[in-house]
Write a protein that holds these residues in place. Structure first.
Motif, PDB file in Angstrom:
ATOM      1  N   LEU A  81       0.859  -1.186   0.000  1.00 51.69           N
ATOM      2  CA  LEU A  81       0.000   0.000   0.000  1.00 51.69           C
ATOM      3  C   LEU A  81       0.890   1.229   0.000  1.00 51.69           C
ATOM      4  O   LEU A  81       1.855   1.311   0.761  1.00 51.69           O
ATOM      5  CB  LEU A  81      -0.912   0.017   1.234  1.00 51.69           C
ATOM      6  CG  LEU A  81      -1.765   1.271   1.437  1.00 51.69           C
ATOM      7  CD1 LEU A  81      -2.795   1.426   0.316  1.00 51.69           C
ATOM      8  CD2 LEU A  81      -2.469   1.242   2.791  1.00 51.69           C
ATOM      9  N   ALA A  82       0.556   2.181  -0.871  1.00 54.02           N
ATOM     10  CA  ALA A  82       1.238   3.471  -0.892  1.00 54.02           C
ATOM     11  C   ALA A  82       0.204   4.552  -0.610  1.00 54.02           C
ATOM     12  O   ALA A  82      -0.787   4.682  -1.336  1.00 54.02           O
ATOM     13  CB  ALA A  82       1.906   3.709  -2.246  1.00 54.02           C
ATOM     14  N   ILE A  83       0.425   5.306   0.453  1.00 50.74           N
ATOM     15  CA  ILE A  83      -0.477   6.388   0.844  1.00 50.74           C
ATOM     16  C   ILE A  83       0.196   7.700   0.482  1.00 50.74           C
ATOM     17  O   ILE A  83       1.251   8.039   1.019  1.00 50.74           O
ATOM     18  CB  ILE A  83      -0.780   6.343   2.352  1.00 50.74           C
ATOM     19  CG1 ILE A  83      -1.409   5.002   2.731  1.00 50.74           C
ATOM     20  CG2 ILE A  83      -1.692   7.498   2.753  1.00 50.74           C
ATOM     21  CD1 ILE A  83      -1.588   4.813   4.230  1.00 50.74           C
ATOM     22  N   ALA A 106      -4.177   1.625   7.409  1.00 52.24           N
ATOM     23  CA  ALA A 106      -2.871   0.980   7.262  1.00 52.24           C
ATOM     24  C   ALA A 106      -2.676  -0.053   8.367  1.00 52.24           C
ATOM     25  O   ALA A 106      -2.176  -1.160   8.119  1.00 52.24           O
ATOM     26  CB  ALA A 106      -1.765   2.036   7.318  1.00 52.24           C
ATOM     27  N   ARG A 107      -3.040   0.290   9.570  1.00 52.57           N
ATOM     28  CA  ARG A 107      -2.922  -0.637  10.696  1.00 52.57           C
ATOM     29  C   ARG A 107      -3.705  -1.912  10.430  1.00 52.57           C
ATOM     30  O   ARG A 107      -3.211  -3.024  10.636  1.00 52.57           O
ATOM     31  CB  ARG A 107      -3.444   0.039  11.955  1.00 52.57           C
ATOM     32  CG  ARG A 107      -3.453  -0.842  13.204  1.00 52.57           C
ATOM     33  CD  ARG A 107      -4.230  -0.141  14.320  1.00 52.57           C
ATOM     34  NE  ARG A 107      -4.036  -0.802  15.582  1.00 52.57           N
ATOM     35  CZ  ARG A 107      -4.685  -1.877  16.001  1.00 52.57           C
ATOM     36  NH1 ARG A 107      -5.572  -2.443  15.192  1.00 52.57           N
ATOM     37  NH2 ARG A 107      -4.453  -2.421  17.179  1.00 52.57           N
ATOM     38  N   GLU A 108      -4.926  -1.774   9.957  1.00 52.27           N
ATOM     39  CA  GLU A 108      -5.759  -2.950   9.718  1.00 52.27           C
ATOM     40  C   GLU A 108      -5.217  -3.802   8.583  1.00 52.27           C
ATOM     41  O   GLU A 108      -5.287  -5.025   8.631  1.00 52.27           O
ATOM     42  CB  GLU A 108      -7.198  -2.518   9.418  1.00 52.27           C
ATOM     43  CG  GLU A 108      -7.911  -1.966  10.639  1.00 52.27           C
ATOM     44  CD  GLU A 108      -7.774  -2.877  11.838  1.00 52.27           C
ATOM     45  OE1 GLU A 108      -8.134  -4.069  11.760  1.00 52.27           O
ATOM     46  OE2 GLU A 108      -7.300  -2.400  12.885  1.00 52.27           O
ATOM     47  N   LEU A 109      -4.673  -3.157   7.562  1.00 49.85           N
ATOM     48  CA  LEU A 109      -4.091  -3.915   6.458  1.00 49.85           C
ATOM     49  C   LEU A 109      -2.942  -4.787   6.960  1.00 49.85           C
ATOM     50  O   LEU A 109      -2.814  -5.956   6.587  1.00 49.85           O
ATOM     51  CB  LEU A 109      -3.609  -2.973   5.362  1.00 49.85           C
ATOM     52  CG  LEU A 109      -2.916  -3.640   4.171  1.00 49.85           C
ATOM     53  CD1 LEU A 109      -3.882  -4.582   3.437  1.00 49.85           C
ATOM     54  CD2 LEU A 109      -2.380  -2.607   3.193  1.00 49.85           C
ATOM     55  N   LEU A 110      -2.097  -4.225   7.823  1.00 49.34           N
ATOM     56  CA  LEU A 110      -0.984  -4.994   8.365  1.00 49.34           C
ATOM     57  C   LEU A 110      -1.467  -6.151   9.237  1.00 49.34           C
ATOM     58  O   LEU A 110      -0.913  -7.249   9.196  1.00 49.34           O
ATOM     59  CB  LEU A 110      -0.063  -4.077   9.177  1.00 49.34           C
ATOM     60  CG  LEU A 110       0.729  -3.031   8.383  1.00 49.34           C
ATOM     61  CD1 LEU A 110       1.578  -2.189   9.321  1.00 49.34           C
ATOM     62  CD2 LEU A 110       1.602  -3.683   7.327  1.00 49.34           C
ATOM     63  N   ILE A 120       4.267  -0.696   4.075  1.00 53.94           N
ATOM     64  CA  ILE A 120       3.332   0.366   3.691  1.00 53.94           C
ATOM     65  C   ILE A 120       4.133   1.648   3.545  1.00 53.94           C
ATOM     66  O   ILE A 120       4.891   2.025   4.448  1.00 53.94           O
ATOM     67  CB  ILE A 120       2.220   0.532   4.731  1.00 53.94           C
ATOM     68  CG1 ILE A 120       1.282  -0.678   4.693  1.00 53.94           C
ATOM     69  CG2 ILE A 120       1.437   1.827   4.488  1.00 53.94           C
ATOM     70  CD1 ILE A 120       0.138  -0.606   5.683  1.00 53.94           C
ATOM     71  N   ALA A 121       3.986   2.305   2.403  1.00 52.57           N
ATOM     72  CA  ALA A 121       4.743   3.521   2.126  1.00 52.57           C
ATOM     73  C   ALA A 121       3.890   4.753   2.379  1.00 52.57           C
ATOM     74  O   ALA A 121       2.709   4.795   2.011  1.00 52.57           O
ATOM     75  CB  ALA A 121       5.231   3.517   0.681  1.00 52.57           C
ATOM     76  N   LEU A 122       4.483   5.747   3.011  1.00 50.47           N
ATOM     77  CA  LEU A 122       3.874   7.064   3.190  1.00 50.47           C
ATOM     78  C   LEU A 122       4.658   8.005   2.288  1.00 50.47           C
ATOM     79  O   LEU A 122       5.841   8.248   2.520  1.00 50.47           O
ATOM     80  CB  LEU A 122       3.953   7.492   4.657  1.00 50.47           C
ATOM     81  CG  LEU A 122       3.426   6.460   5.674  1.00 50.47           C
ATOM     82  CD1 LEU A 122       3.672   6.928   7.105  1.00 50.47           C
ATOM     83  CD2 LEU A 122       1.955   6.173   5.439  1.00 50.47           C
ATOM     84  N   VAL A 123       3.998   8.497   1.242  1.00 49.14           N
ATOM     85  CA  VAL A 123       4.695   9.162   0.141  1.00 49.14           C
ATOM     86  C   VAL A 123       4.440  10.670   0.184  1.00 49.14           C
ATOM     87  O   VAL A 123       3.286  11.115   0.201  1.00 49.14           O
ATOM     88  CB  VAL A 123       4.231   8.589  -1.216  1.00 49.14           C
ATOM     89  CG1 VAL A 123       5.064   9.178  -2.352  1.00 49.14           C
ATOM     90  CG2 VAL A 123       4.336   7.060  -1.221  1.00 49.14           C
ATOM     91  N   PHE A 124       5.528  11.442   0.151  1.00 46.24           N
ATOM     92  CA  PHE A 124       5.450  12.899   0.229  1.00 46.24           C
ATOM     93  C   PHE A 124       6.093  13.507  -1.014  1.00 46.24           C
ATOM     94  O   PHE A 124       7.125  13.036  -1.488  1.00 46.24           O
ATOM     95  CB  PHE A 124       6.173  13.414   1.480  1.00 46.24           C
ATOM     96  CG  PHE A 124       5.577  12.923   2.767  1.00 46.24           C
ATOM     97  CD1 PHE A 124       4.716  13.724   3.493  1.00 46.24           C
ATOM     98  CD2 PHE A 124       5.880  11.655   3.247  1.00 46.24           C
ATOM     99  CE1 PHE A 124       4.166  13.268   4.685  1.00 46.24           C
ATOM    100  CE2 PHE A 124       5.330  11.192   4.430  1.00 46.24           C
ATOM    101  CZ  PHE A 124       4.466  12.004   5.160  1.00 46.24           C
ATOM    102  N   GLY A 125       5.476  14.583  -1.507  1.00 44.98           N
ATOM    103  CA  GLY A 125       5.968  15.233  -2.718  1.00 44.98           C
ATOM    104  C   GLY A 125       7.003  16.305  -2.434  1.00 44.98           C
ATOM    105  O   GLY A 125       7.376  16.561  -1.280  1.00 44.98           O
TER     106      GLY A 125
END
Length: 254
Positions: A81-83, A106-110, A120-125
């Protein structure tokens, strides 16, 4: 209260084209104070850099272990998952939620995943303009920090701090959990989903449904549609099997 803080090791912070090394250092500090350590940088303008080390304070170890990538796809390798963090709703985008909702999902996915190595990636521009539309296409969920509408500009490292805090709090509080009974599934990784998208585009072009010279926004819409389903590994295999037989049909069995 039951802590799930061991799951913090499965979160990855991704900074896309950061232009100021000081923000990279401050990001490392923000991560470490919340217990996150996996940092990837996509085409940073200046890194390594003494200013990054200075602003990292006691988190220089995160900078030393940070990986520099040439593409976002490379940075998302192994992630299920990428957020993407976004300051505004885009015209054509994935589902947009608050950072608190994103952390809970994200917690539930894990907790539901059978793959204990998935990330799980937390993506910032970039600091000036955030994530581009192409970068957002690589994410499956968008998260927004609910700032004051009159002044929503937030420093990159501050945004990372807020997101890391929400992730930590979601893992600390058992009461935030949604029901996750039943068999655990194996989510598809970003690599597998990207291979599916390439296979899909190739197939749609081959059958004449997609005109590569005038694609409009078809693939962007399809990405958004499939992102809502949180594809599992087995589901991707099924879809690619359908695409393969679409390209090379076999006669029906009599």
């Amino acid at each position: 209260m039951t802590s799930k803080l061991h799951l913090l090791s499965r979160f990855r912070i991704v900074l896309c084209q950061p232009s100021h090394p000081g923000n990279i250092g401050s990001t490392a500090r923000a991560m470490k104070v919340m217990g996150l350590h996996d940092l990837k940088l996509v085409n940073p303008e200046k890194f390594p850099d003494s200013e990054a080390n200075a602003l990292a304070c006691g988190a220089v170890d995160i900078l030393e272990n940070a990986q520099t990538c040439s593409t976002l796809e490379e940075a998302l390798s192994g992630c299920t998952l990428a957020i993407g963090l976004s300051a505004r709703k885009r015209q054509l985008s994935h589902r947009l939620v608050s950072v608190r909702e994103a952390a809970a999902e994200a917690r539930e996915l894990l907790l539901q995943s059978a793959d204990e190595d998935s990330k799980i990636a937390l993506v910032f521009g970039t600091e000036m303009s955030g994530l581009s539309n192409a970068e957002l296409d690589r994410c499956q969920l968008l998260a927004m920090i609910p700032t004051d509408p009159g002044y929503w500009s937030l420093n990159l490292a501050a945004a990372v701090q807020v997101m890391c805090y929400e992730v930590r709090m979601a893992l600390l509080d058992e009461q935030q959990a949604m029901p996750h009974a039943g068999l655990k599934a194996t989510p598809a990784t970003n690599d597998e989903v990207e291979m599916f998208y390439r296979h899909l585009e190739q197939t749609l072009t081959g059958i004449g449904f997609l005109n590569p010279h005038s694609p409009r926004r078809l693939m962007q819409r399809l990405r958004r549609m499939y992102a809502r389903t949180a594809l599992e590994k087995e589901e991707v295999n099924i879809l690619r099997g359908i695409l393969t037989l679409t390209q090379h049909p076999r006669p029906p069995e009599e």
